[in-house]
Design a protein around this motif. Structure first.
Motif, short mmCIF file in Angstrom:
data_model
loop_
_atom_site.label_atom_id
_atom_site.label_comp_id
_atom_site.label_asym_id
_atom_site.label_seq_id
_atom_site.Cartn_x
_atom_site.Cartn_y
_atom_site.Cartn_z
N ALA A 1 0.85 -1.19 0.00
CA ALA A 1 0.00 0.00 0.00
C ALA A 1 0.88 1.24 0.00
N PRO A 2 0.45 2.27 -0.72
CA PRO A 2 1.27 3.48 -0.73
C PRO A 2 1.30 4.09 0.65
N SER A 3 2.40 4.69 1.00
CA SER A 3 2.49 5.33 2.30
C SER A 3 2.79 6.80 2.10
N PRO A 4 2.49 7.61 3.12
CA PRO A 4 2.72 9.05 2.97
C PRO A 4 4.16 9.37 2.59
N LYS B 1 5.96 7.86 0.66
CA LYS B 1 6.24 7.62 -0.76
C LYS B 1 5.43 8.55 -1.65
N ALA B 2 4.69 9.47 -1.01
CA ALA B 2 3.76 10.27 -1.79
C ALA B 2 4.47 11.19 -2.77
N ALA B 3 3.89 11.26 -3.95
CA ALA B 3 4.38 12.24 -4.92
C ALA B 3 3.60 13.52 -4.72
N ALA C 1 1.15 16.49 -5.25
CA ALA C 1 -0.04 16.60 -6.10
C ALA C 1 0.25 17.57 -7.23
N SER C 2 -0.22 17.20 -8.40
CA SER C 2 0.05 18.09 -9.53
C SER C 2 -1.01 19.17 -9.58
#
Lengths: 135, 287
Positions: free
Chosen positions: A125-128, A130-132, A134-135
């Motif tokens: 699961a993605p974790s904070p 690893k967050a990209a 926001a565009s």
């Protein structure tokens, strides 16, 4: 002898979805039992804040969680970067089971892991962190 | 203040060595008061185990021997540990103590925000980006690996489960929703076959949901300009919104608070573009 499972109770304080009489009866039984336990006011609220305490609560060893649906609990923890170990987690659903059943399971000393098994691991699961952006 | 920046405080009800167990009523009252006020609580006795400490500040309460609580302190990480003897204190006094601890710790006031936000079941999610494409409020985003994630959960509209209905895999849960499988209950084959779970509200309404809103609004606007009848335009808008609300179980107040049709169109295009980019990037990184 194996260490007894830790107990975590969720009070679901911010919604009316867990019947009040069930959660109060479970809390009352835990309170009267003489055993140590953890209680969260609302696991959803903790997950929303990415509360680091969830990592502690997911922790090591076996844990019994009195809360709601196992699928929801599994992914709430994962979303907060605190994945539960499927082999060491039992979720007792206070939305569907009577208080007596929940309390008996917590007091029994027996442990039955029941997190839903799935395709990927919770670590996927993605974790904070690893967050990209926001565009 | 963002939810993620809020501090927390853990209350420890200590009944181990060096303290006398509380009476059953006093203990239950204390536990209930702390939980209702939004605190995490650890009850520590000589039996059973609890999680190890972390960097959360602690308020340890108990009926300590001779009424003398241990001295508190401040950890290297800035977290604090305070002890308070509550022997003989009534429920009201203990509640006041907890409230005082809240104001000193800066912990959030309970109930200020209902924790309503989507939780993704990655056992089911196929990373199709329908949710990212659908949500107008920027709740969803992608991580560095182009995987869908919930990025701004405090943008989510309370009690609105609309994005879970556009998910073709029933992978989006709202744990505080009333019914399954959106509330986290097991997803059955029947659920997946149900039209309302299948793809989308747009299908139910015979077209793109945002187009429908725009069309309705344009019609209402045109009628308004001809008739100068604000009430009629409002009725038209309400009719449209009622239909949407029924189809998607979307709270009327969420629909009523939607931005102008032009802004909806702009946001919808933006969301779709983000979803398209994410899908392309994910496709590229797989090859």
């Amino acid at each position: 002898m194996a260490e007894p499972a830790r107990i975590l109770y969720c009070h679901c304080a911010h919604a009316q979805v867990v019947p009040r009489d069930v959660k109060e009866a479970v809390l009352r039984r835990l309170s009267d039992s003489g055993v140590s336990f953890e209680a969260a006011a609302d696991l959803c609220e903790m997950a929303a804040r990415n509360d680091p305490a969830l990592v502690r609560l997911a922790g090591e060893g076996c844990v019994q969680i009195a809360a709601c649906y196992p699928r929801a609990v599994k992914w709430l923890f994962a979303a907060a970067g605190a994945p539960l170990d499927p082999a060491r987690t039992q979720v007792l659903n206070m939305r569907t089971a009577p208080a007596e059943e929940i309390a008996a399971a917590l007091a029994s000393g027996t442990f039955t892991p029941n997190l839903p098994a799935g395709k990927p691991l919770p670590e996927d699961a993605p974790s904070p962190s690893k967050a990209a952006p926001a565009s | 203040m963002s939810l993620k920046d809020q501090s927390s405080l853990r209350i420890v009800v200590y009944e181990g060595a060096g303290a006398t167990p509380l009476g059953p009523e006093a203990r239950f009252e204390l536990l209930s008061a702390a939980l209702e006020r939004g605190f995490s609580v650890t009850r520590a006795t000589g039996r059973g185990s609890v999680s190890p400490s972390d960097r959360t500040s602690l308020l340890v309460v108990g009926a300590f021997d001779a009424g003398v609580p241990p001295a508190g302190g401040v950890g290297e990480d800035g977290s604090t540990v305070r002890f308070h003897d509550i022997a003989g204190m009534g429920g009201r006094a203990v509640a006041d103590l907890i409230d005082q601890a809240r104001s000193e710790s800066g912990a959030p006031v309970p109930g200020a925000w209902k924790p309503w936000f989507p939780v993704i079941d990655f056992d089911r999610c196929t990373n199709c980006m329908q949710c990212l494409s659908f949500c107008l409020f920027g709740v969803y985003g992608v991580d560095a690996g182009h995987k869908i994630q919930v990025q701004n959960n405090d943008n989510c509209k309370t009690n609105c489960p609309a994005c879970s209905r556009v998910c073709p895999e029933a992978a989006i849960m709202f744990p505080k929703y009333k019914a399954g499988p959106i509330n986290g209950d097991v997803v059955s084959d029947q659920d997946l076959q149900r039209e309302k779970m299948k793809v989308d509200i747009s299908g139910l309404l015979g077209g793109d949901v945002y187009s429908l809103l725009r069309e309705r609004s344009e019609r209402a606007k045109s009628r308004f300009s001809k008739e100068r009848d604000a009430d009629k335009a409002l009725t038209e808008r309400q009719k449209c919104l009622t239909k949407l609300a029924q189809a998607g179980d979307i709270p009327a107040e969420v629909l009523m608070s939607l931005p102008s049709p032009e802004e909806i169109a702009r946001r919808a295009e933006e969301a779709k573009a983000r979803a398209r980019d994410a899908l392309e990037a994910a496709g590229g990184s797989r090859t």
